[in-house]
Design an enzyme around this catalytic site. Structure first.
Site, PDB file in Angstrom:
ATOM      1  N   ASP A  85       0.863  -1.186   0.000  1.00  0.00           N
ATOM      2  CA  ASP A  85       0.000   0.000   0.000  1.00  0.00           C
ATOM      3  C   ASP A  85       0.898   1.233   0.000  1.00  0.00           C
ATOM      4  OD1 ASP A  85      -2.233   1.579   0.083  1.00  0.00           O
ATOM      5  OD2 ASP A  85      -2.638   1.274   2.210  1.00  0.00           O
ATOM      6  N   GLU A 110      -6.126   4.430  -9.465  1.00  0.00           N
ATOM      7  CA  GLU A 110      -7.429   4.965  -9.075  1.00  0.00           C
ATOM      8  C   GLU A 110      -7.983   6.012 -10.044  1.00  0.00           C
ATOM      9  OE1 GLU A 110      -9.659   6.204  -4.939  1.00  0.00           O
ATOM     10  OE2 GLU A 110      -7.675   5.289  -4.985  1.00  0.00           O
ATOM     11  N   LYS A 129      -9.150   1.245  -9.665  1.00  0.00           N
ATOM     12  CA  LYS A 129      -9.729   1.528  -8.345  1.00  0.00           C
ATOM     13  C   LYS A 129     -10.847   2.557  -8.482  1.00  0.00           C
ATOM     14  CE  LYS A 129      -7.301   1.795  -4.500  1.00  0.00           C
ATOM     15  NZ  LYS A 129      -6.272   2.223  -3.527  1.00  0.00           N
ATOM     16  N   THR A 149     -12.872   0.481  -3.805  1.00  0.00           N
ATOM     17  CA  THR A 149     -12.214   0.991  -2.607  1.00  0.00           C
ATOM     18  C   THR A 149     -13.174   1.831  -1.770  1.00  0.00           C
ATOM     19  OG1 THR A 149     -10.217   2.139  -1.860  1.00  0.00           O
ATOM     20  CG2 THR A 149     -11.331   3.050  -3.791  1.00  0.00           C
ATOM     21  N   PHE A 171     -11.981  -1.096   4.320  1.00  0.00           N
ATOM     22  CA  PHE A 171     -11.018  -0.324   5.112  1.00  0.00           C
ATOM     23  C   PHE A 171     -11.158  -0.663   6.587  1.00  0.00           C
ATOM     24  CE2 PHE A 171      -9.580   3.510   2.407  1.00  0.00           C
ATOM     25  CZ  PHE A 171      -9.440   2.707   1.293  1.00  0.00           C
TER      26      PHE A 171
END
Length: 315
Positions: free
Chosen positions: A16, A95, A131, A155, A177
């Site tokens: 990440d 993303e 994403k 996400t 998350f």
């Protein structure tokens, strides 16, 4: 064997970070980026040549000021993704602009644009995950993209309704998350104990994982946004976990035994599957104060960092 290596035996470890040196050091299978990570990487002098390359390319494309900025940021994301893909054996998650989170068609168009940019470097689309924020519009965009074999990483996923809708849409992978869920509960219930198995972020991912496996969904669960290494240990065995370099370092420094907490065999879920209409999805999300709050907050924060990244590139 240290705990990071033990974890890699039972879970696909994903980096990440946008820090290429860290990815090279920890040798993950996949990697994920987002506007915040790209902004951080862009402020490092060692990536200055990528900013220059993105800017020069975008200027050659022409267009209005916002189109120029869009081209700059997309090109930079792909350039960093390309560098990462030269190191890892798996996929990079890139993303879509968070400001498109409530526009299905614009999300689809931007996703296809990112894939085209990767293909200019002869990077096949099966090494890229797009994403997208887990809004209703984002999930519907992913439904279309998956049909076109453009696989997606949904996400900013905090609520069970989001996970249900993603599975129904045939999404390749979701990123629930963990740490941000814990943040909300700590802020709203400061006197409660959320350590260990009481961590609501760990509970959320466990519930989703069991629901998917018990009901035969193929969507991959990738826990994300960890606040401490104990959250990672509690989700060992999950399909994938995306981990920051600092927490990978902490796992690497311990050689205590690590065992799988989640397994696909004999999973049981009390949650029964059903297809969500748009109105039902929105109502369930609205009823989940944590999920609706953190989703909106996450989109705003990513959008703010996207603007900062544009500002940096435009200088």
């Amino acid at each position: 064997m240290d705990q990071l290596e033990q974890l890699k035996q039972i879970t696909t470890v994903v980096a990440d970070t946008g820090d290429i040196d860290a990815i090279r050091a920890f040798k993950p299978v996949d990697a994920t980026t987002n506007p915040s990570l790209l902004l951080k990487a862009s402020q490092d002098p060692k990536y200055a040549h990528l900013l220059d390359e993105a800017r020069i390319w975008a200027e050659k494309q022409g267009g209005g000021s916002q189109e120029l900025l869009n081209n700059m940021t997309d090109r930079l994301a792909v350039l960093i993704g390309k560098e990462i893909l030269s190191i890892i054996p798996g996929r990079i998650s890139t993303e879509v602009d968070a400001r498109l989170s409530f526009d299905t068609q614009a999300t689809i168009n931007r996703a296809r644009r990112l894939i085209d940019l990767y293909q200019e470097f002869e990077i096949p689309q099966d090494r890229v995950l797009i994403k997208i924020a887990s809004t209703w519009e984002g999930i519907e965009a992913a439904r279309v993209l998956e049909h076109d074999n453009i696989q997606c990483n949904l996400t900013l996923l905090f609520g069970f309704s989001q996970a249900m809708a993603c599975a129904d849409a045939g999404v390749f992978l979701i990123s629930p998350f963990v740490g941000r869920i814990l943040d909300w509960y700590k802020a709203n219930y400061p006197d409660q104990d959320f350590s260990g198995n009481n961590d609501p972020g760990v509970e959320s991912v466990t519930r989703i994982y069991n629901y998917y496996k018990a009901n035969g969904y193929g969507t991959i669960v990738m826990g994300a946004s960890f606040r401490n290494a104990d959250e990672i240990r509690s989700l060992a065995g999950c399909d994938r976990l995306t981990i920051s370099p600092a927490l990978m370092q902490e796992l690497e420094s311990s050689d205590m035994p690590l065992h799988a907490r989640l397994t696909a065999d004999n999973c049981y879920s009390e949650d029964q599957p059903f297809s969500l209409s748009e109105s039902k999805f929105r109502w369930m999300l609205n009823e989940d104060a944590m999920a609706s709050t953190k989703l909106a907050e996450g989109i705003r924060n990513f959008a703010a960092d996207q603007v900062k990244l544009e500002s940096l590139l435009s200088q």
